[in-house]
Design an enzyme around this catalytic site. Structure first.
Site, PDB file in Angstrom:
ATOM      1  N   ASN A 212       0.857  -1.192   0.000  1.00 12.85           N
ATOM      2  CA  ASN A 212       0.000   0.000   0.000  1.00 12.85           C
ATOM      3  C   ASN A 212       0.894   1.242   0.000  1.00 12.85           C
ATOM      4  O   ASN A 212       2.101   1.136   0.172  1.00 12.85           O
ATOM      5  CB  ASN A 212      -0.945  -0.034   1.211  1.00 12.85           C
ATOM      6  CG  ASN A 212      -0.164  -0.030   2.508  1.00 12.85           C
ATOM      7  OD1 ASN A 212       0.523   0.923   2.836  1.00 12.85           O
ATOM      8  ND2 ASN A 212      -0.229  -1.142   3.244  1.00 12.85           N
ATOM      9  N   LYS A 291      10.699 -16.715  -9.505  1.00 15.81           N
ATOM     10  CA  LYS A 291       9.853 -15.767 -10.249  1.00 15.81           C
ATOM     11  C   LYS A 291       8.801 -16.517 -11.075  1.00 15.81           C
ATOM     12  O   LYS A 291       9.151 -17.441 -11.824  1.00 15.81           O
ATOM     13  CB  LYS A 291      10.724 -14.907 -11.170  1.00 15.81           C
ATOM     14  CG  LYS A 291       9.904 -13.860 -11.891  1.00 15.81           C
ATOM     15  CD  LYS A 291      10.757 -13.003 -12.782  1.00 15.81           C
ATOM     16  CE  LYS A 291       9.863 -12.100 -13.617  1.00 15.81           C
ATOM     17  NZ  LYS A 291      10.565 -11.396 -14.654  1.00 15.81           N
ATOM     18  N   LYS A 340     -13.556  -0.365  15.337  1.00 10.35           N
ATOM     19  CA  LYS A 340     -12.207  -0.952  15.474  1.00 10.35           C
ATOM     20  C   LYS A 340     -11.657  -0.747  16.890  1.00 10.35           C
ATOM     21  O   LYS A 340     -10.988  -1.603  17.439  1.00 10.35           O
ATOM     22  CB  LYS A 340     -11.242  -0.320  14.465  1.00 10.35           C
ATOM     23  CG  LYS A 340     -11.413  -0.885  13.071  1.00 10.35           C
ATOM     24  CD  LYS A 340     -10.449  -0.275  12.066  1.00 10.35           C
ATOM     25  CE  LYS A 340     -10.765  -0.825  10.688  1.00 10.35           C
ATOM     26  NZ  LYS A 340     -10.107  -0.145   9.604  1.00 10.35           N
ATOM     27  N   LYS A 344     -10.701  -4.236  18.585  1.00 14.38           N
ATOM     28  CA  LYS A 344      -9.278  -4.553  18.754  1.00 14.38           C
ATOM     29  C   LYS A 344      -8.780  -4.263  20.172  1.00 14.38           C
ATOM     30  O   LYS A 344      -7.608  -4.451  20.461  1.00 14.38           O
ATOM     31  CB  LYS A 344      -8.455  -3.783  17.724  1.00 14.38           C
ATOM     32  CG  LYS A 344      -8.788  -4.190  16.277  1.00 14.38           C
ATOM     33  CD  LYS A 344      -7.814  -3.583  15.294  1.00 14.38           C
ATOM     34  CE  LYS A 344      -8.157  -3.929  13.863  1.00 14.38           C
ATOM     35  NZ  LYS A 344      -6.985  -4.303  13.082  1.00 14.38           N
TER      36      LYS A 344
HETATM   37  O1  PMT Z   1       2.671   6.314   6.420  1.00 14.70           O
HETATM   38  P1  PMT Z   1       2.044   7.585   5.913  1.00 14.70           P
HETATM   39  O2  PMT Z   1       2.245   7.806   4.429  1.00 14.70           O
HETATM   40  O3  PMT Z   1       2.461   8.788   6.740  1.00 14.70           O
HETATM   41  O4  PMT Z   1       0.451   7.448   6.078  1.00 14.70           O
HETATM   42  C1  PMT Z   1      -0.110   7.423   7.353  1.00 14.70           C
HETATM   43  C2  PMT Z   1      -1.183   6.342   7.460  1.00 14.70           C
HETATM   44  C3  PMT Z   1      -2.341   6.676   6.538  1.00 14.70           C
HETATM   45  C4  PMT Z   1      -0.624   4.973   7.104  1.00 14.70           C
HETATM   46  C5  PMT Z   1      -1.624   6.339   8.972  1.00 14.70           C
HETATM   47  O5  PMT Z   1      -2.100   7.613   9.302  1.00 14.70           O
HETATM   48  C6  PMT Z   1      -2.711   5.300   9.239  1.00 14.70           C
HETATM   49  O6  PMT Z   1      -3.894   5.560   9.110  1.00 14.70           O
HETATM   50  N1  PMT Z   1      -2.270   4.078   9.648  1.00 14.70           N
HETATM   51  C7  PMT Z   1      -3.141   2.911   9.855  1.00 14.70           C
HETATM   52  C8  PMT Z   1      -3.414   2.240   8.545  1.00 14.70           C
HETATM   53  C9  PMT Z   1      -4.232   0.974   8.713  1.00 14.70           C
HETATM   54  O7  PMT Z   1      -3.754  -0.104   8.471  1.00 14.70           O
HETATM   55  O8  PMT Z   1      -5.441   1.146   9.198  1.00 14.70           O
HETATM   56  P2  PMT Z   1      -6.510  -0.071   9.377  1.00 14.70           P
HETATM   57  O9  PMT Z   1      -7.784   0.650   9.608  1.00 14.70           O
HETATM   58  O10 PMT Z   1      -6.436  -1.014   8.266  1.00 14.70           O
HETATM   59  O11 PMT Z   1      -6.029  -0.813  10.684  1.00 14.70           O
HETATM   60  C10 PMT Z   1      -6.500  -0.484  11.992  1.00 14.70           C
HETATM   61  C11 PMT Z   1      -5.390  -0.600  13.011  1.00 14.70           C
HETATM   62  O12 PMT Z   1      -5.015  -1.979  13.159  1.00 14.70           O
HETATM   63  C12 PMT Z   1      -4.130   0.159  12.662  1.00 14.70           C
HETATM   64  O13 PMT Z   1      -3.604   0.724  13.858  1.00 14.70           O
HETATM   65  C13 PMT Z   1      -3.185  -0.925  12.108  1.00 14.70           C
HETATM   66  O14 PMT Z   1      -1.827  -0.611  12.362  1.00 14.70           O
HETATM   67  C14 PMT Z   1      -3.636  -2.131  12.927  1.00 14.70           C
HETATM   68  N2  PMT Z   1      -3.489  -3.438  12.226  1.00 14.70           N
HETATM   69  C15 PMT Z   1      -4.116  -3.671  11.051  1.00 14.70           C
HETATM   70  C16 PMT Z   1      -4.015  -4.929  10.455  1.00 14.70           C
HETATM   71  C17 PMT Z   1      -3.229  -5.916  11.090  1.00 14.70           C
HETATM   72  N3  PMT Z   1      -3.078  -7.123  10.548  1.00 14.70           N
HETATM   73  N4  PMT Z   1      -2.623  -5.650  12.259  1.00 14.70           N
HETATM   74  C18 PMT Z   1      -2.739  -4.425  12.839  1.00 14.70           C
HETATM   75  O15 PMT Z   1      -2.174  -4.190  13.916  1.00 14.70           O
END
Ligand code: PMT
Length: 406
Positions: A212, A291, A340, A344
């Protein structure tokens, strides 16, 4: 000692009812010219000395003074959450007494009670009032609580007498604001903070992956600010092109599983966990070891499996750290973020509508809403990621303090 930048700092200037209220105009103007975001709060009596119109014009924002004005937010709380530092100049004997004894009977005193940031008090009044036993006792109480009291200057006072009680010059007040901000820097001293940042890469084969657009900037700014505040910071980072923040231990990972492992290794030794990484929720079930060749196929299907939920696994740790997560959303941001937060097991979530211009992935700014476990919601304006990081850490620090006091 490093110079403290005022640019971007969120400062409340509280003006109370003394003749020196006019000098607060120069203070507001100087702070604004330095690039600070200033909000002015006035008492009813201060409005008798200087018009709120003057402060509104100088600060570029409406002045807060009326506890009972119709509004949609709880103003004294949102002001308290906004501030990185609050300076009361001039501070009358009355406001000093209210601060010392927790009296909250107008907008300013309720706001002061809700503040978690450093407070600077610049008393200004007649010498005999200043030297009176109650005022001195109240100032001593405030000093003991860590309030920065600026010594009043000696000279000719408005009442015609000569002695101590004059509001010091603007430069002295600005320096006191810098000192207070500097003291905040040690506010996380000794705290162990674990932060995830950046994207993850989920391998399809040795030369292809699913990922991403996360640049890692948000998480790196959090790490740098936490380090400046004295914390012992570990940053578990997906692939980014950012320089390693000074004084921060960085663990470089590629995939969600590696990020999960690196985080788990620190179980039990973390006070605050912040999940800013954009972690893949799915990965290809099998990554080819060589590959993959196109061959003559027109289509190809990848079977995907779930990755570990890192933040949810941190919520199972004993002892459990304070947990801050993000929600990167493109629709119904607040509703998804709230869901969330609960699912979580976080203490606070940073709701991030990544479809908004200037917010989310890659850019240097962000606009977020902080939502905590007791349902408080704070909308922050569009700010640099460094400023957003400071606001998140302010709130996280307050959450840790309230967990410790329970
Ligand atoms: O890195 P930048 O370019 O500065 O951009 C910042 C950002 C957009 C990445 C940041 O501000 C942000 O929003 N980060 C969280 C992105 C994300 O994965 O969000 P989510 O809604 O999918 O996940 C929710 C939370 O669970 C997040 O804290 C994530 O880190 C966590 N997660 C998600 C999936 C997973 N398998 N394990 C996790 O711990």
């Amino acid at each position: 000692m490093p110079a403290i930048e005022l640019s971007g700092r969120r400062i409340i200037v509280a003006v109370t009812g003394g003749i020196a209220a006019y000098k607060a105009c120069e203070l507001v103007s100087t702070l604004v010219k330095s690039g600070a975001q200033v909000r002015v709060v006035m008492t009813e009596s201060a409005r008798r000395f200087v018009s709120e119109m003057t402060f509104a014009t100088l600060s570029g924002h409406e002045v807060a003074w009326d506890m009972w004005a119709p509004r949609t937010n709880v103003e004294h709380i949102s002001l308290a959450e906004f501030a990185e530092v609050c300076v009361i100049a001039p501070a009358t004997a009355n406001v000093i007494a209210k601060c010392a004894h927790g009296i909250a009977d107008d907008l300013l005193s309720t706001c002061l009670l809700a503040l978690t940031c450093p407070v600077v008090i610049a008393p200004a009044m007649n010498t005999r009032m200043l030297c009176s036993a109650p005022v001195q006792a109240n100032l001593a109480t405030l000093r003991e609580r860590g309030v920065h009291v600026v010594e009043p200057e000696e000279g000719r006072l408005a009442c015609g007498e000569t002695g101590a009680g004059r509001l010091p010059a603007t430069e002295v007040l600005v320096e006191a604001v810098r000192d207070a901000l500097r003291s905040r820097r040690g506010a996380m001293s000794g705290m162990r903070i674990l932060i995830t940042a950046g994207p993850t890469r989920e391998a399809i084969d040795p030369v292809r992956f699913l990922s991403n657009p996360s640049s890692g900037r948000m998480g790196y700014e959090l790490a740098a600010e936490a380090q400046r505040r004295g914390a012992d910071v570990t940053l578990v980072s997906g692939p980014t092109s950012l320089p390693r923040p000074e004084g921060v231990a960085v663990v470089a990972v590629q995939s969600a599983e590696q990020m999960h492992e690196a985080v788990q290794e620190r179980a039990g030794v973390v006070d605050l966990f912040i999940g800013a990484a954009a972690v893949a929720d799915w990965r290809p079930a099998e990554a080819a070891t060589e590959k993959m060749k196109k061959g003559d196929r027109e289509e190809m299907t990848l079977r995907m499996v779930r990755t570990p939920d890192i933040i949810a696994s941190v919520a199972q740790w004993q002892p459990r750290p304070t947990i801050v997560g993000f929600a990167a959303e493109t629709n119904e941001t607040i509703a998804h973020a709230r869901e969330k937060l609960q699912r979580k097991g976080m203490d606070m979530i940073v709701a991030n509508d990544v479809s908004e211009p200037g917010a989310g992935f890659e850019v240097e700014t962000n606009r977020v809403t902080l939502i905590d476990v007791i349902g408080r919601e704070t909308d922050l304006p569009l700010m640099s990621k460094a400023e957003v990081a400071a606001a998140i850490l302010d709130r996280a620090g307050a959450l840790i303090a309230s967990r410790e006091s329970q």
